[in-house]
Scaffold this motif. Structure first.
Motif, PDB file in Angstrom:
ATOM      1  N   ARG A  69       0.853  -1.217  -0.097  1.00  0.00           N
ATOM      2  CA  ARG A  69       0.194  -0.116  -0.088  1.00  0.00           C
ATOM      3  C   ARG A  69       0.823   1.253  -0.079  1.00  0.00           C
ATOM      4  O   ARG A  69       2.010   1.263   0.552  1.00  0.00           O
TER       5      ARG A  69
ATOM      6  N   HIS B 282      -2.785   1.041   6.547  1.00  0.00           N
ATOM      7  CA  HIS B 282      -4.177   0.921   6.507  1.00  0.00           C
ATOM      8  C   HIS B 282      -4.745   1.606   7.741  1.00  0.00           C
ATOM      9  O   HIS B 282      -4.664   0.839   8.696  1.00  0.00           O
TER      10      HIS B 282
ATOM     11  N   ASP C  51     -11.210  -3.586   6.593  1.00  0.00           N
ATOM     12  CA  ASP C  51     -11.947  -3.795   5.316  1.00  0.00           C
ATOM     13  C   ASP C  51     -12.830  -4.920   5.664  1.00  0.00           C
ATOM     14  O   ASP C  51     -12.058  -6.289   5.969  1.00  0.00           O
TER      15      ASP C  51
ATOM     16  N   HIS D 293     -16.036   3.851   0.957  1.00  0.00           N
ATOM     17  CA  HIS D 293     -16.263   3.182  -0.127  1.00  0.00           C
ATOM     18  C   HIS D 293     -18.001   2.843  -0.401  1.00  0.00           C
ATOM     19  O   HIS D 293     -18.079   1.678  -0.881  1.00  0.00           O
TER      20      HIS D 293
ATOM     21  N   HIS E  19     -16.173  -3.478  -0.926  1.00  0.00           N
ATOM     22  CA  HIS E  19     -15.936  -3.778   0.517  1.00  0.00           C
ATOM     23  C   HIS E  19     -16.230  -2.633   1.167  1.00  0.00           C
ATOM     24  O   HIS E  19     -16.169  -1.446   0.536  1.00  0.00           O
TER      25      HIS E  19
ATOM     26  N   HIS F 152     -15.083  -0.333   4.165  1.00  0.00           N
ATOM     27  CA  HIS F 152     -13.952   0.065   5.046  1.00  0.00           C
ATOM     28  C   HIS F 152     -14.544   0.901   6.144  1.00  0.00           C
ATOM     29  O   HIS F 152     -15.257   1.674   6.132  1.00  0.00           O
TER      30      HIS F 152
END
Ligand SMILES: [Zn+2]
Length: 186
Positions: free
Chosen positions: A48, A52, A56, A114, A149, A151
């Motif tokens: 990444r 993070h 997720d 998201h 997904h 988050h």
């Protein structure tokens, strides 16, 4: 109170969406889906750009024993009672920020990302635990090829940052001035 009991939140997602989950209520997390991971769980499974900032949520075992993905039909519940203080864009959809508590220095928020956000969910909207704040966005067409997904992040954000300044510019690594992140799993 920096924790909203993830087990209870996963159960809330299950019940809200009538997910055909196994009796063991098993959810699965690739290492890259976990808090503070540096790993990608999509595309090349590389690294990444940043650590993070949350968790997720995407995979559960269904009653036939198969691993099933959440999809765009999945509605997203609030973790706890609070007030929507901002709705902003993220790199795969929209994010809703809910304030649950506030003291002289900062407020405790949960963030849902998201997702597609209904027009009724705006700053000032009050929510109870389990109220729907959105629906998982369709991200499969994005260049990243990332699977749908949800988050979630839990943070303390300093009061000097105004509600409408809250965006991924300030909530994302590496420049976390006035933002403290918590692991949603604990
Ligand atoms: Zn994430």
């Amino acid at each position: 109170m920096k924790s909203f009991a993830i087990r209870s939140y996963l159960d809330a997602i299950t019940h809200l969406n009538n997910l055909p989950i196994s009796d063991q209520r098993e959810w699965f997390f690739h290492p890259g889906m976990l808090f503070w991971s540096r790993a990608k769980w999509w595309a090349d499974f590389g690294t990444r750009h940043a650590m993070h900032e949350g968790l997720d949520i995407a995979l559960f075992r269904n009653r036939t024993g198969r691993i099933q993905w959440l999809d765009t039909s999945t509605r997203v519940p609030a973790m706890a009672k609070g007030e929507v203080i901002n709705v902003c864009s993220d790199f795969l959809g929209r994010s809703v920020i809910i304030k649950h508590a506030q003291d002289a220095e900062s407020r405790l928020v949960s963030v849902y990302s998201h997702i597609a956000v209904p027009s009724a969910v705006v700053p000032g909207t009050r929510v109870n635990k389990g109220d729907v704040v959105g629906q998982i966005a369709d991200t499969t067409g994005k260049k990243s090829g990332i699977h749908c997904h949800l988050h979630v992040s839990i943070m303390e954000i300093a009061n000097e940052i105004t509600d409408n300044e809250i965006s991924w510019e300030i909530m994302g690594e590496p420049d976390l001035k006035g933002v403290k992140l918590f692991n949603p799993m604990i």
